[in-house]
Scaffold this motif. Structure first.
Motif, PDB file in Angstrom:
ATOM      1  N   GLU A 164       0.554  -1.515  -0.409  1.00  0.00           N
ATOM      2  CA  GLU A 164       0.094   0.161  -0.240  1.00  0.00           C
ATOM      3  C   GLU A 164       0.819   1.521  -0.253  1.00  0.00           C
ATOM      4  O   GLU A 164       1.410   1.110   0.448  1.00  0.00           O
ATOM      5  CB  GLU A 164      -0.848  -0.095   1.023  1.00  0.00           C
ATOM      6  N   GLY A 165       0.463   2.323  -0.448  1.00  0.00           N
ATOM      7  CA  GLY A 165       0.916   3.617  -0.665  1.00  0.00           C
ATOM      8  C   GLY A 165       0.945   3.663   0.888  1.00  0.00           C
ATOM      9  O   GLY A 165      -0.414   4.382   1.300  1.00  0.00           O
ATOM     10  N   LEU A 166       2.184   4.254   1.499  1.00  0.00           N
ATOM     11  CA  LEU A 166       2.611   5.679   2.387  1.00  0.00           C
ATOM     12  C   LEU A 166       1.980   6.279   2.083  1.00  0.00           C
ATOM     13  O   LEU A 166       2.090   7.929   1.301  1.00  0.00           O
ATOM     14  CB  LEU A 166       3.616   5.281   3.310  1.00  0.00           C
ATOM     15  N   PRO A 167       0.340   7.552   2.785  1.00  0.00           N
ATOM     16  CA  PRO A 167       0.759   9.064   2.710  1.00  0.00           C
ATOM     17  C   PRO A 167       1.637   9.351   3.241  1.00  0.00           C
ATOM     18  O   PRO A 167       2.125   9.049   3.973  1.00  0.00           O
ATOM     19  CB  PRO A 167      -0.372   9.156   3.091  1.00  0.00           C
ATOM     20  N   VAL A 168       1.950  10.642   2.360  1.00  0.00           N
ATOM     21  CA  VAL A 168       3.832  11.899   2.173  1.00  0.00           C
ATOM     22  C   VAL A 168       2.079  13.058   2.622  1.00  0.00           C
ATOM     23  O   VAL A 168       1.864  13.046   2.474  1.00  0.00           O
ATOM     24  CB  VAL A 168       4.205  12.017   0.902  1.00  0.00           C
TER      25      VAL A 168
ATOM     26  N   GLN B  15       5.637  20.038  -0.791  1.00  0.00           N
ATOM     27  CA  GLN B  15       6.178  21.130  -0.850  1.00  0.00           C
ATOM     28  C   GLN B  15       7.744  21.131  -1.272  1.00  0.00           C
ATOM     29  O   GLN B  15       7.620  21.368  -2.502  1.00  0.00           O
ATOM     30  CB  GLN B  15       5.279  22.235  -0.344  1.00  0.00           C
ATOM     31  N   ILE B  16       8.614  20.919  -0.109  1.00  0.00           N
ATOM     32  CA  ILE B  16       9.790  20.093  -0.782  1.00  0.00           C
ATOM     33  C   ILE B  16      10.148  19.593  -1.681  1.00  0.00           C
ATOM     34  O   ILE B  16      10.921  20.121  -3.208  1.00  0.00           O
ATOM     35  CB  ILE B  16      10.538  19.620   0.668  1.00  0.00           C
ATOM     36  N   SER B  17       9.239  18.446  -2.184  1.00  0.00           N
ATOM     37  CA  SER B  17       9.732  17.144  -2.917  1.00  0.00           C
ATOM     38  C   SER B  17       8.758  16.516  -3.149  1.00  0.00           C
ATOM     39  O   SER B  17       7.754  15.279  -3.254  1.00  0.00           O
ATOM     40  CB  SER B  17      11.103  16.228  -2.291  1.00  0.00           C
ATOM     41  N   PRO B  18       7.546  16.426  -4.501  1.00  0.00           N
ATOM     42  CA  PRO B  18       6.646  16.404  -4.880  1.00  0.00           C
ATOM     43  C   PRO B  18       7.649  15.076  -4.932  1.00  0.00           C
ATOM     44  O   PRO B  18       7.912  14.440  -5.096  1.00  0.00           O
ATOM     45  CB  PRO B  18       6.323  17.074  -5.527  1.00  0.00           C
ATOM     46  N   VAL B  19       5.906  14.039  -4.625  1.00  0.00           N
ATOM     47  CA  VAL B  19       5.881  12.071  -4.994  1.00  0.00           C
ATOM     48  C   VAL B  19       5.251  12.258  -6.048  1.00  0.00           C
ATOM     49  O   VAL B  19       4.242  12.386  -6.633  1.00  0.00           O
ATOM     50  CB  VAL B  19       5.231  12.084  -3.165  1.00  0.00           C
ATOM     51  N   VAL B  20       6.083  11.490  -6.849  1.00  0.00           N
ATOM     52  CA  VAL B  20       5.052  10.998  -8.438  1.00  0.00           C
ATOM     53  C   VAL B  20       5.462   9.957  -8.681  1.00  0.00           C
ATOM     54  O   VAL B  20       6.905   9.206  -8.128  1.00  0.00           O
ATOM     55  CB  VAL B  20       6.473  11.926  -9.671  1.00  0.00           C
TER      56      VAL B  20
ATOM     57  N   PRO C 185       6.801   6.528  -1.477  1.00  0.00           N
ATOM     58  CA  PRO C 185       6.725   5.472  -1.001  1.00  0.00           C
ATOM     59  C   PRO C 185       5.994   4.045  -0.158  1.00  0.00           C
ATOM     60  O   PRO C 185       4.829   4.125  -0.654  1.00  0.00           O
ATOM     61  CB  PRO C 185       7.305   5.390   0.575  1.00  0.00           C
ATOM     62  N   MET C 186       6.334   2.781  -0.836  1.00  0.00           N
ATOM     63  CA  MET C 186       5.067   1.822   0.170  1.00  0.00           C
ATOM     64  C   MET C 186       5.409   0.904   0.663  1.00  0.00           C
ATOM     65  O   MET C 186       6.558   1.604   1.611  1.00  0.00           O
ATOM     66  CB  MET C 186       4.791   0.575  -1.316  1.00  0.00           C
TER      67      MET C 186
END
Length: 783
Positions: A248-252, A258-263, A268-269
């Motif tokens: 499952e995807g880990l919510p950020v 804002q510092i480093s967008p997750v694309v 992270p899983m």
């Protein structure tokens, strides 16, 4: 399973109670482990199903074993139920990329086993090719704790997953990843903790203390470490839960976004256990049996799984203390079928159930095992009785005949591809299905490419033979199929003895050239066909030729029998009938007669012996001429023509009875057919309960063989024959023999021959019979 009354006992040598028993995938080796930490590996002696010996073993002194498993060999073939109508076997059954637990040089899987002890140790033993055993033992984690239940599964990447529980439902079920390697000729074990889980019933306020103990912990399959089945119980009832491990995807947090967008893939899983399904309150579970079919579901969504709910292999079996057995869907745990034992009561009013429970302990299954295709269930009950239950392919639902046949055909194809025994499928084949199944199986086989057909050529013949045993109208064809298996084996063996005269030969072997020339040259004169062959390729040692005489004699006798039976071709009950329309088999006989003719020039005593009225008559030329005429009538499968009157008249003259004016030309030999059937399968078709006793074979009941066929059955007291060596053993053999558990074929246990060519022939049948069945040792005075 075909002879369930045959029992073989062995002194285990264990001084403490045996806690685990585990078969390997082939069923030829067995692991036993006890409460003192001793593990023994048992294997067949001389490949006999009723002869076992302890060869190697390992131990963890004084630490009881709670879980045991063979290491994975990397082989996994998935079934695609949704593609059961596809023409190609490659679409229906696909090889899954799966790494062995440990590989030797060249990628060959290393054999061995893994065990978990009650104190939280994991021990791995590896079997080296030279017979040595490498053993290593490690703790599953730094903080060791008591292990009451454990199970082992494997991942596609070659790792091992171990699940453990201390037996309390309030404690977590722990999971560990185990990696095995060999470093400097020593076994090394690395362990890593995986996410754990708590059973749902302990977090439910209404059931918090209702089920204090976890009684069963099982992965749904040995090669499915992502799904686990748990059962928690109290004194009277149980609850079963099915869990699945998912990524499952880990919510950020937005600040980090804002510092480093997750694309895309960078998210992270995390691995997390999710409950798939759970049952309501059930009676107390006494045993669990899991399916073995590696069914490939395109989606783990339960709706998709329910679309194929009528397919066998999707259900697991739960046995209860009231004697009943429930088949439930392995993902949704929904009821699919139910069996009520003799001691269990069908649902009645609550007062009756209460009175029943207070009456005393009921007979119930303590251990169960599903067959490979999940169409049969074997179980041992609390009184030590062994039972076999038949599980309907439709799981009790009414399906039309075509759907039932399609299920059975699909599973027969799976067994044909994998080599697993198909005995449990035969349980569901009624006599009126046999002809249809044999034809459809042949159609599916003919759709495959030539290479696959060659690989499966003998297995499909053996499968057809076992199917034809189930109907009185097709029983005669069983003899034909066994004769065809024998013919294929002789043809391969004799052709393999041919050697090219020069080393720098063209791409075709002498055997291939023989087949090609014999199919092109349709001359009825054997000597004209022989001229086209390079006779120097057929030169063998005299002792080799003489040692093959018994096999050569069978070829000559069978050709004579077939030609003599041609005038009676209208009788389908007569053994050998199907050969008269089988162009491929007749062509094989024709090739062998040419080879035998050439060898007869080198060593006349190796030729088949015929009893003829005239010393000057060339019996081989006569038989070859008639055989070629018959072969020309059916050499093309789609354009079979009837033999002309001249050929039938000539065949009529072969066995002319003495009372006719024409003297007999050749004495027709008696063909030694295999026994009809001494197994149990034909006695189970009326679906009535059959009770058997260990060590006591039942009387011959079931369908009766027609009187027309009685002449071809060897009567008691007549001389016995070694079916593979074609040697007469006498009425009361003094040599130790073994027989096939599937077809009844009998052969001597020890070889009387020292010639290399004959030893090569006998090596073919060391592990299995020509039909693929297992061997069992027979008493000296067998009947």
């Amino acid at each position: 399973t075909e002879h369930p009354w045959d029992v073989y006992s062995v002194n285990s040598g264990h001084t403490e109670v045996i806690t685990c028993l585990e078969w390997d995938q082939s069923g030829s080796r067995l692991l036993s482990a006890d409460a003192d930490g001793h593990i023994k590996c048992w294997s067949m002696t001389d490949h006999l199903a009723n002869s076992w010996e302890n060869t190697v073993g390992s131990m963890v002194e004084g630490d009881p074993i709670v879980a045991l498993s063979w290491l994975h060999n990397g082989e996994k073939l998935a079934l695609h139920v949704e593609k059961s109508g596809a023409p190609n076997f490659g679409e229906k059954f696909s090889r899954v990329k799966f790494s062995p637990s440990l590989t030797l040089f060249g990628g060959k899987p290393m054999e061995g086993w893994i065990a978990v002890t009650i104190s939280g140790l994991v021990t791995v033993s590896l079997l080296k090719p030279n017979g040595q055993v490498l053993t290593s033992t490690e703790s599953l984690c730094r903080l060791r704790c008591r292990v009451a239940l454990a199970d082992v599964a494997f991942t596609g990447g070659g790792n091992i997953v171990v699940a453990t529980s201390d037996g309390s439902s309030t404690s977590p079920v722990q999971f560990y990843k185990v990696c095995v390697s060999v470093v400097n000729e020593k076994c090394k074990i690395d362990t890593e903790i995986l996410p754990s889980l708590f059973m749902r019933c302990t977090t439910d306020p209404a059931r918090k203390d209702k089920y204090p103990a976890i009684t069963h912990l099982k992965f749904l399959a040995r090669d499915m470490s992502e799904q686990v089945l748990l059962c928690a119980s109290n004194q009277n009832s149980s609850i079963v839960e099915c869990w699945s491990l998912r990524k499952e995807g880990l919510p950020v947090n937005n600040i980090f976004q804002q510092i480093s967008p997750v694309v895309g893939d960078k998210q992270p899983m995390i691995l997390k256990w999710r409950i798939l399904s759970a049952t309501n309150d059930l009676d107390r579970v006494s045993a669990v049996a899991l399916p073995k079919l590696p069914i490939s579901l395109t989606n783990t969504d339960l709706k998709v799984a329910n679309d194929t709910k009528f397919f066998p292999g999707l259900g697991l079996a739960l046995a209860f203390h009231d004697g009943s057995v429930h088949i439930v869907h392995r993902l949704s745990l929904q009821m699919m079928a139910v069996f009520y034992g003799s001691s269990s009561q069908r649902p009645v009013d609550e007062q009756t159930i209460k009175r029943q429970r207070t009456a005393g302990p009921l007979v119930h299954f303590k251990a169960m095992q599903l067959s490979w295709t999940s169409l049969a269930l074997a179980g041992v009950d609390s009184h030590g009785k062994l039972s076999m239950l038949r599980i309907s392919p439709s799981m009790g639902h009414v399906l039309d005949m075509n759907m039932s046949l399609r299920h059975l055909l699909f599973l027969l194809e799976y067994c044909m591809v994998t080599g697993y025994d198909w005995w449990d499928i035969l349980l569901h084949v009624q006599p009126n299905m046999v002809q249809n199944l044999v034809e459809k199986l042949h159609e599916e086989y003919m759709r495959q490419n030539a290479a696959l057909q060659q690989v499966l050529s003998t297995r499909i013949v053996a499968m057809k033979a076992s199917l034809c045993k189930l109907s009185s109208s097709t029983i005669a064809r069983v003899c034909d199929y066994h004769a065809k298996l024998f013919l294929i084996a002789i043809s391969c063996t004799l052709k393999s003895l041919l050697r090219p005269h020069f080393l720098n030969t063209p791409d075709k072997s002498p055997g291939d050239r023989l087949t090609e020339i014999c199919s092109k040259i349709t001359d009825i004169d054997i000597d004209k066909v022989m001229i086209n062959l390079k006779t120097e390729e057929f030169v063998l040692e005299m002792t080799t030729l003489q040692s093959l005489q018994q096999l050569i004699q069978w070829v000559g006798d069978f050709v004579l029998y077939l030609l003599a039976s041609l005038p009676n071709q209208g009788s389908s009950v007569r053994p050998g009938h199907s050969f008269l329309r089988d162009g491929a088999s007749l062509g094989m006989f024709r090739e062998l007669m040419v080879v035998i003719r050439i060898w007869g020039l080198l060593k006349p005593s190796c030729l088949p012996v015929y009893t003829a009225t005239s010393d000057t008559q060339d019996s081989m030329s006569l038989l070859f001429r008639l055989l070629t005429k018959l072969w020309l009538c059916c050499r093309e499968e789609n354009h079979i023509t009837e033999p002309d009157d001249t050929l039938i008249d000539e065949c009529c003259l072969l066995p002319s009875p003495p009372h006719r004016m024409a003297a007999p030309q050749l004495l027709i030999p008696n063909i030694d057919w295999l026994p009809i059937n001494d197994g149990i399968i034909s006695k189970l078709q009326n679906k009535q309960l059959v009770r058997l006793q260990f060590g006591k074979a039942p009387g011959l009941v079931g369908h009766t063989v027609s009187s027309q066929f009685d002449a071809f059955v060897r009567a008691p007291g007549q001389p016995k024959i070694d079916h593979l060596r074609r040697l007469h053993l006498g009425a009361y053999p003094t040599e130790e023999c073994k027989s096939c558990t599937r077809c009844g074929c009998v052969t001597m246990l020890k070889s009387p021959n020292k010639v290399t060519a004959v030893k090569q022939w006998e090596q073919r049948w060391i592990k299995n019979c020509l039909c693929g069945g297992l061997w069992r040792r027979m008493p000296l005075s067998y009947s």
